[in-house]
Scaffold this active site. Structure first.
Site, mmCIF file in Angstrom:
data_model
loop_
_atom_site.group_PDB
_atom_site.id
_atom_site.type_symbol
_atom_site.label_atom_id
_atom_site.label_comp_id
_atom_site.label_asym_id
_atom_site.label_seq_id
_atom_site.Cartn_x
_atom_site.Cartn_y
_atom_site.Cartn_z
ATOM 1 N N SER A 1 0.865 -1.174 0.000
ATOM 2 C CA SER A 1 0.000 0.000 0.000
ATOM 3 C C SER A 1 0.902 1.223 0.000
ATOM 4 O O SER A 1 1.714 1.398 0.913
ATOM 5 C CB SER A 1 -0.877 -0.015 1.256
ATOM 6 N N LYS B 1 -0.987 -1.098 -4.529
ATOM 7 C CA LYS B 1 -2.175 -0.298 -4.180
ATOM 8 C C LYS B 1 -1.716 1.123 -3.971
ATOM 9 O O LYS B 1 -0.736 1.356 -3.257
ATOM 10 C CB LYS B 1 -2.799 -0.866 -2.908
ATOM 11 N N LYS C 1 -2.918 5.021 -2.767
ATOM 12 C CA LYS C 1 -3.949 5.790 -2.085
ATOM 13 C C LYS C 1 -4.365 6.929 -3.004
ATOM 14 O O LYS C 1 -3.496 7.575 -3.634
ATOM 15 C CB LYS C 1 -3.391 6.350 -0.783
ATOM 16 N N ASP D 1 -7.117 2.903 -3.289
ATOM 17 C CA ASP D 1 -7.848 2.952 -2.013
ATOM 18 C C ASP D 1 -8.141 4.413 -1.697
ATOM 19 O O ASP D 1 -7.227 5.225 -1.542
ATOM 20 C CB ASP D 1 -6.997 2.321 -0.897
ATOM 21 N N GLU E 1 -10.970 0.433 -3.577
ATOM 22 C CA GLU E 1 -11.265 0.144 -2.165
ATOM 23 C C GLU E 1 -11.950 1.337 -1.507
ATOM 24 O O GLU E 1 -11.469 2.471 -1.587
ATOM 25 C CB GLU E 1 -9.934 -0.188 -1.457
ATOM 26 N N ASP F 1 -13.602 -1.957 2.877
ATOM 27 C CA ASP F 1 -12.683 -2.026 4.014
ATOM 28 C C ASP F 1 -13.447 -1.471 5.228
ATOM 29 O O ASP F 1 -14.078 -2.231 5.967
ATOM 30 C CB ASP F 1 -11.419 -1.214 3.669
ATOM 31 N N LYS G 1 -9.592 -7.054 8.043
ATOM 32 C CA LYS G 1 -8.640 -6.578 9.050
ATOM 33 C C LYS G 1 -9.109 -7.103 10.399
ATOM 34 O O LYS G 1 -10.253 -6.853 10.801
ATOM 35 C CB LYS G 1 -8.581 -5.046 9.073
ATOM 36 N N GLY H 1 -3.819 -3.958 6.110
ATOM 37 C CA GLY H 1 -2.829 -3.616 7.135
ATOM 38 C C GLY H 1 -3.190 -2.306 7.802
ATOM 39 O O GLY H 1 -3.986 -1.522 7.276
HETATM 40 O O1 OSB Z 1 -7.174 1.766 4.363
HETATM 41 O O2 OSB Z 1 -5.991 0.018 4.216
HETATM 42 C C1 OSB Z 1 -6.168 1.147 4.681
HETATM 43 C C2 OSB Z 1 -3.151 2.215 6.778
HETATM 44 C C3 OSB Z 1 -3.785 2.826 7.843
HETATM 45 C C4 OSB Z 1 -5.157 2.918 7.844
HETATM 46 C C5 OSB Z 1 -5.903 2.389 6.794
HETATM 47 C C6 OSB Z 1 -5.281 1.759 5.737
HETATM 48 C C7 OSB Z 1 -3.876 1.697 5.718
HETATM 49 C C8 OSB Z 1 -3.113 1.125 4.624
HETATM 50 C C9 OSB Z 1 -1.716 0.675 4.932
HETATM 51 O O3 OSB Z 1 -3.514 1.063 3.469
HETATM 52 C C10 OSB Z 1 -1.605 -0.787 5.024
HETATM 53 C C11 OSB Z 1 -0.281 -1.192 5.591
HETATM 54 O O4 OSB Z 1 0.673 -1.212 4.833
HETATM 55 O O5 OSB Z 1 -0.206 -1.499 6.795
HETATM 56 MG MG MG Z 2 -8.325 0.628 3.037
#
Ligand code: OSB
Ligand code: MG
Length: 368
Positions: free
Chosen positions: A135, A161, A163, A188, A213, A238, A262, A290
């Protein structure tokens, strides 16, 4: 089983690089680690809540309060047959799933250690090698984003992925697709859009994304169902899925074709396994998300990812992408083919480094 003692400690860990999403920037993590002593065996869990309520309503501080004031009184001096029964003892507390999950997953670790089996086996996991993606947070420029992607692909990660947020969506996808036409790519949005953005979200269809996402409001399953009818890209939920009944509603409404699982968000393994069963029965694939976890949370994510319906690369990646030094030994490592080899030791299979944890600890409360 019975929990004789619960310890809640806050550690502070600086991320190697700031992580930017549509809801904010994280530089330093405030992580709560929960340990339980069950019949002489120690189990470890991690609160995955953020420092602010930008992803979900929970924060590090709300989790500490709920653990001490409500979850501990619900479990102290209680006998239960197995870790799978713990969620039932916590059920009367509404929400606060990340606080519950830290305690529940710690008890699962303890049970696996008592039985001297790896946690993934106790959970009925089947996969011995977990496919990994990454991510990537919002970057200052397209050049920086492309350089990051280049680096992660070179390390072997199987999907990327990125953001997105309003103003940093179509142009970012355009830049990535121009440079990497064939990679497995997804976005995402962390709830940054509304149905008024339909034309823009529809435009993303042309980038052949594996999925989009959580584009819409964090707890609005119905709006995602309306959106999924209008776009070709599969929606992955999510934020919206906190309980098994949310998964059922989302699937039956057609609000998503994929679910990001999660452990913290759903309240632990019992709920995660229930959602896993519902998704599997409807041919909805899962992958493990994550929350910028330390090695403890990462180890739990790996155990969960061994369940058979985790069919897509997750966001669980190497410790070294986040931390100069992780708190478990060995750190989580990723093979050149972009996988994690599931450890075979008892419990979570990674050993917490007590001296390092001690140095990072800023507060420490024991409940007996
Ligand atoms: O939306 O998946 C998410 C991190 C913090 C809060 C939400 C998200 C995320 C990530 C990072 O996308 C995932 C990771 O590498 O731990
Ligand atoms: Mg997410």
């Amino acid at each position: 089983m019975r929990i004789d003692r619960m310890t809640v400690r806050e550690i502070r860990m600086s991320l190697l690089a700031p992580f930017q999403t549509s809801f904010g920037i994280t530089r330093d993590r405030r992580i709560l680690l929960v340990t339980v002593e069950c019949d002489g065996v120690t189990g470890w869990g991690e609160v995955t809540a953020g420092e602010t309520p930008g992803y979900s309503p929970e924060t590090t501080d709300t989790a500490r309060l709920i653990l001490g004031d409500f979850l501990w009184p619900a479990v102290r001096r209680r006998e239960f047959a197995a870790a799978d029964d713990l969620a039932g003892l916590l059920h009367h507390v509404r929400g606060h799933n990340m606080a519950k999950a830290a305690l529940e997953t710690a008890v699962w670790d303890a049970e696996a250690k008592q039985k001297n089996v790896p946690l993934w086996k106790l959970l009925d996991g089947t996969q011995r090698e977990i496919p990994c993606g990454v991510s990537i947070g919002i970057q200052e420029s397209h050049d920086k984003l492309l350089a990051k992607i280049e680096q992660e692909l070179a390390a072997g990660y199987q999907r990327i992925k990125i953001k997105i947020a309003p103003g940093r969506d179509v142009s970012a996808c355009e830049a990535v697709r121009a440079r990497f036409p064939e990679i497995r790519l997804m976005v995402d949005a962390n709830s940054a859009y509304t149905l008024d953005d339909l034309p823009l979200l529809r435009e993303l269809d042309r980038f052949r994304l594996m999925m989009m996402e959580q584009p819409l409001f964090w707890d609005d399953i119905y709006a995602h169902a309306l959106l999924q009818r209008e776009i070709a890209t599969p929606i992955c939920l999510d934020e919206s899925i906190h309980e098994a009944h949310h998964a059922r509603a989302a699937i039956e409404l057609g609000a998503c074709r994929i679910i990001n699982m999660k452990l913290g968000r759903v309240g632990g393994y019992r709920s995660a396994r229930a959602i896993h069963g519902i998704a599997q029965g409807s041919a909805i694939p899962l992958w493990c998300g994550g929350m910028l976890e330390s090695g403890i949370g990462r180890a739990h994510n790996i155990a969960m990812s061994t369940l058979p319906n985790f069919k897509l690369p997750g966001d669980v990646s190497a410790s070294s992408r986040y931390w100069a030094e992780d708190i478990v030994d060995p750190p989580v490592e990723v093979t050149p083919r972009g996988t994690i080899l599931v450890p075979d030791g008892p419990g979570i299979g990674y050993t917490p480094q007590l001296d390092r944890i001690e140095k990072l600890t800023v507060s420490h409360t024991v409940f007996e």
